[in-house]
Motif scaffolding. Structure first.
Motif, PDB file in Angstrom:
ATOM      1  N   MET A   1       0.802  -1.271  -0.021  1.00  0.00           N
ATOM      2  CA  MET A   1       0.051   0.108  -0.123  1.00  0.00           C
ATOM      3  C   MET A   1       0.955   1.269   0.149  1.00  0.00           C
ATOM      4  N   ASP A   2       2.154   1.109   0.459  1.00  0.00           N
ATOM      5  CA  ASP A   2       2.881   2.286   0.652  1.00  0.00           C
ATOM      6  C   ASP A   2       3.461   2.691  -0.460  1.00  0.00           C
TER       7      ASP A   2
ATOM      8  N   ALA B   1       2.870  14.160   8.231  1.00  0.00           N
ATOM      9  CA  ALA B   1       3.625  13.023   8.114  1.00  0.00           C
ATOM     10  C   ALA B   1       3.860  12.519   9.679  1.00  0.00           C
ATOM     11  N   GLU B   2       3.850  13.405  10.551  1.00  0.00           N
ATOM     12  CA  GLU B   2       3.828  12.812  11.773  1.00  0.00           C
ATOM     13  C   GLU B   2       2.522  12.396  12.448  1.00  0.00           C
ATOM     14  N   THR B   3       1.612  13.199  12.090  1.00  0.00           N
ATOM     15  CA  THR B   3       0.212  12.743  12.404  1.00  0.00           C
ATOM     16  C   THR B   3      -0.427  11.662  11.860  1.00  0.00           C
ATOM     17  N   LEU B   4      -0.047  11.581  10.469  1.00  0.00           N
ATOM     18  CA  LEU B   4      -0.507  10.225   9.656  1.00  0.00           C
ATOM     19  C   LEU B   4       0.400   9.059   9.710  1.00  0.00           C
ATOM     20  N   GLY B   5       1.645   9.241  10.307  1.00  0.00           N
ATOM     21  CA  GLY B   5       2.487   8.358  10.568  1.00  0.00           C
ATOM     22  C   GLY B   5       2.969   7.874   9.046  1.00  0.00           C
TER      23      GLY B   5
ATOM     24  N   ARG C   1       9.163   6.723   2.372  1.00  0.00           N
ATOM     25  CA  ARG C   1       8.563   6.387   1.032  1.00  0.00           C
ATOM     26  C   ARG C   1       7.207   7.012   0.837  1.00  0.00           C
ATOM     27  N   GLY C   2       6.258   7.175   1.709  1.00  0.00           N
ATOM     28  CA  GLY C   2       5.127   7.875   1.775  1.00  0.00           C
ATOM     29  C   GLY C   2       5.137   9.147   1.596  1.00  0.00           C
ATOM     30  N   TYR C   3       6.025   9.818   2.450  1.00  0.00           N
ATOM     31  CA  TYR C   3       6.572  11.164   2.326  1.00  0.00           C
ATOM     32  C   TYR C   3       7.164  11.523   1.126  1.00  0.00           C
TER      33      TYR C   3
ATOM     34  N   ARG D   1      -4.804   4.728   6.792  1.00  0.00           N
ATOM     35  CA  ARG D   1      -5.042   3.601   7.158  1.00  0.00           C
ATOM     36  C   ARG D   1      -4.576   3.230   8.360  1.00  0.00           C
ATOM     37  N   ARG D   2      -4.688   3.986   9.436  1.00  0.00           N
ATOM     38  CA  ARG D   2      -4.032   3.558  10.861  1.00  0.00           C
ATOM     39  C   ARG D   2      -5.392   2.864  11.450  1.00  0.00           C
TER      40      ARG D   2
END
Length: 529
Positions: free
Chosen positions: A390-391, A465-469, A473-475, A509-510
């Motif tokens: 997914m990432d 990025a910090e909030t969504l984790g 790669r996602g960044y 997706r958390r």
């Protein structure tokens, strides 16, 4: 000379070239044929040949018998060099037959040595089409050789350039050509199809404006896309319309795609098309079917979608290990198939478009409807797709159910033509800036230069990025999408607005499992974002 096989006469060796396929490439193979006399007939093929090549002996002997050529009392040895290269397929029939005819003096040895040959022989001497004519012709042209291939392959091979090309229907026609009693005209290249009339129009999709916007961004930057929504929300319709938004294949891409399709035997009568491939394998597809391989390695769906779109509908229904096999090609754009006797690489630079229901029931998150199995249904269903997979998907959106009001709306004023024009303009900007690469193909070091956001955009991205984790790669994939959004807007710099929209195209997706799953209708699944 005494021997168990009898006394042999002085023999000669005739040579002609053919090819062995390694992925979508063709490697030159030297076919050496020696004919001598012996008390007992003998016909041996050496050089790491598979079963299909070994069976060439029977087809060649039968074809010769139909022409009145006898091998009685002959000792025939065929060597396929290099001997350590695996030889597979029936396309060795014609070069073996030509080399044998050269050794027997039926055709001039010095003339056939200037050609490479591919083709399957029928028992009556007719030549049957074989896959891989285009890469074989490209190889022959690069080595200064001509090509001899069956008549049905002639139009395909003619695309390789101005090389000497013979495409007979039968073996006797080829013999007559070399004897001068018949002239084989050079075949013309097949038709180049450039029509986009049969491509579904985006205007047919009612509602789903946010999904259409995501599809446009996906097309403009070459990004991967995941659509999550209940059955009947239009996910498949949207995916089928993506190829129409993409620019046609340029000359280099057309050759790359056609080489793969030629090896797979998908080119009919040499017809090439500038439309980008769209492959939609069923979710029961095996790993070999998806990424290639098998007992005799062949290109899979991922390679057949090279420079086009690979659509995976009902994503969680694919076997988890099959999906994870796509993780490497999604990063590198190629697939390496390792076998004990071979290591084959196929190109696989495709756009992944996936669709899935929010849960197995398909009702999670729908207004006024709760999944009967509760939140656990969605959690278990979505967990079938691994986090690392997914990432690698840049854009992940929710596609809500279509309402009766949406269906009653008139067709959208914006069809495929208008959106495709914006996509083409954004892609042209990328190609000029990125040395011919889309934003999704851009190396990391270059991405940091061209997609550096302004101060407000950077702060928003770091906070998100910090909030969504987000992973690293996602960044960076968020940055790639933001760069595409800036290109669509005609902006030289990535601003906060572009970062915000890029983040809105990435689902959270958390896990947020509740203490107890709702059991009554009308409750909203908290997992559905």
């Amino acid at each position: 000379m005494d021997s168990a096989l009898g006394t042999r006469e002085q023999s000669m060796v005739a040579r002609i070239s053919t090819v062995a396929f390694e992925g979508a490439e063709a490697r030159r193979v030297d076919v050496q044929v020696q004919v001598g006399t012996a008390s007992r007939p003998h016909f041996a093929i050496v050089g790491l040949a598979d079963k299909a090549v070994a069976e060439s002996r029977e087809r060649v002997v039968s074809a010769f018998a139909s022409l009145g050529l006898s091998l009685h009392g002959k000792r025939v040895t065929v060597n396929l060099a290099p001997a350590n290269l695996p030889k597979e397929g029936a396309h060795y029939d014609l070069p073996i037959a030509l080399g044998l005819m050269g050794a027997l003096g039926v055709v001039p040895v010095d003339e056939i040595s200037d050609y490479a040959a591919i083709g399957e022989l029928a028992l009556d001497g007719t030549l049957a089409a074989v896959p891989g004519a285009l890469p074989a012709a490209v190889m022959a042209n690069s080595h200064g050789l001509g090509l001899i291939c069956p008549e049905p392959n002639g139009a395909e091979a003619a695309w390789a350039g101005d090389l000497p090309l013979l495409a007979p229907q039968t073996l006797i026609g080829l013999i007559n050509h070399f004897k001068g009693t018949q002239v084989l005209a050079r075949p013309e290249a097949g038709q180049l199809l450039d029509s986009r009339d049969d491509i579904p129009n985006l205007r047919d999709v009612r509602g789903q404006e946010s999904a259409k916007r995501a599809l446009e961004v996906c097309a403009a930057g070459g990004h991967n896309l995941l659509m999550v929504g209940p059955p009947g929300s239009g996910k498949s319709m949207l995916a089928e319309r993506l190829p129409g938004l993409l620019p046609p294949l340029d000359a280099r891409e057309l050759l790359d795609v056609s080489m793969v399709h030629s090896v797979a035997g998908l080119l009919e009568r040499g017809q090439l098309t500038r439309a980008r491939p769209f492959r939609a394998p069923h979710h029961s597809a095996s790993m070999a079917a998806l990424v290639g391989g098998g007992a005799k390695a062949r290109p899979g769906e991922a390679s057949l979608a090279h420079r086009g779109v690979l659509f995976l509908d009902e994503l969680p229904e694919f076997a988890p290990q099959v999906l994870d096999s796509l993780r490497q090609p999604l990063e590198t754009g190629k697939i390496a198939v390792a076998r004990a006797n071979a290591h084959i690489t196929y190109p696989a630079r495709f756009q992944l478009v996936a669709a899935m229901n929010p849960c197995r029931c398909g009702t999670a998150g729908a207004d006024g409807i709760a999944c009967r199995r509760g939140a656990r249904c969605a959690a278990d269903y979505q967990a079938r797709v691994s986090g690392p997979f997914m990432d690698r998907i840049d854009i992940q959106i929710d596609v809500p159910a279509v309402t009766p009001a949406d269906l009653a709306l008139p067709p959208s004023a914006e069809g495929t033509e208008l959106v495709a024009a914006r996509v083409a303009k954004a892609r042209a900007v990328q190609m000029d800036r990125n040395d011919g690469l889309t934003n999704t193909e851009l190396p990391q070091a270059q991405l940091d230069q061209v997609a550096e956001p302004d101060a407000e955009g950077r702060r928003l991205l770091i906070q998100a990025a910090e909030t969504l984790g987000l992973t690293a790669r996602g960044y960076h994939r968020t940055l790639r999408v933001a760069r595409t959004l800036a290109d669509l807007a005609g902006s030289d710099r990535v601003h906060r607005l572009h970062i915000a929209e890029a983040l809105s195209h990435r689902r959270d997706r958390r896990p947020t499992m509740p203490q107890s799953a709702p059991s009554h209708r009308g409750a909203r699944n908290p997992l559905y974002r």
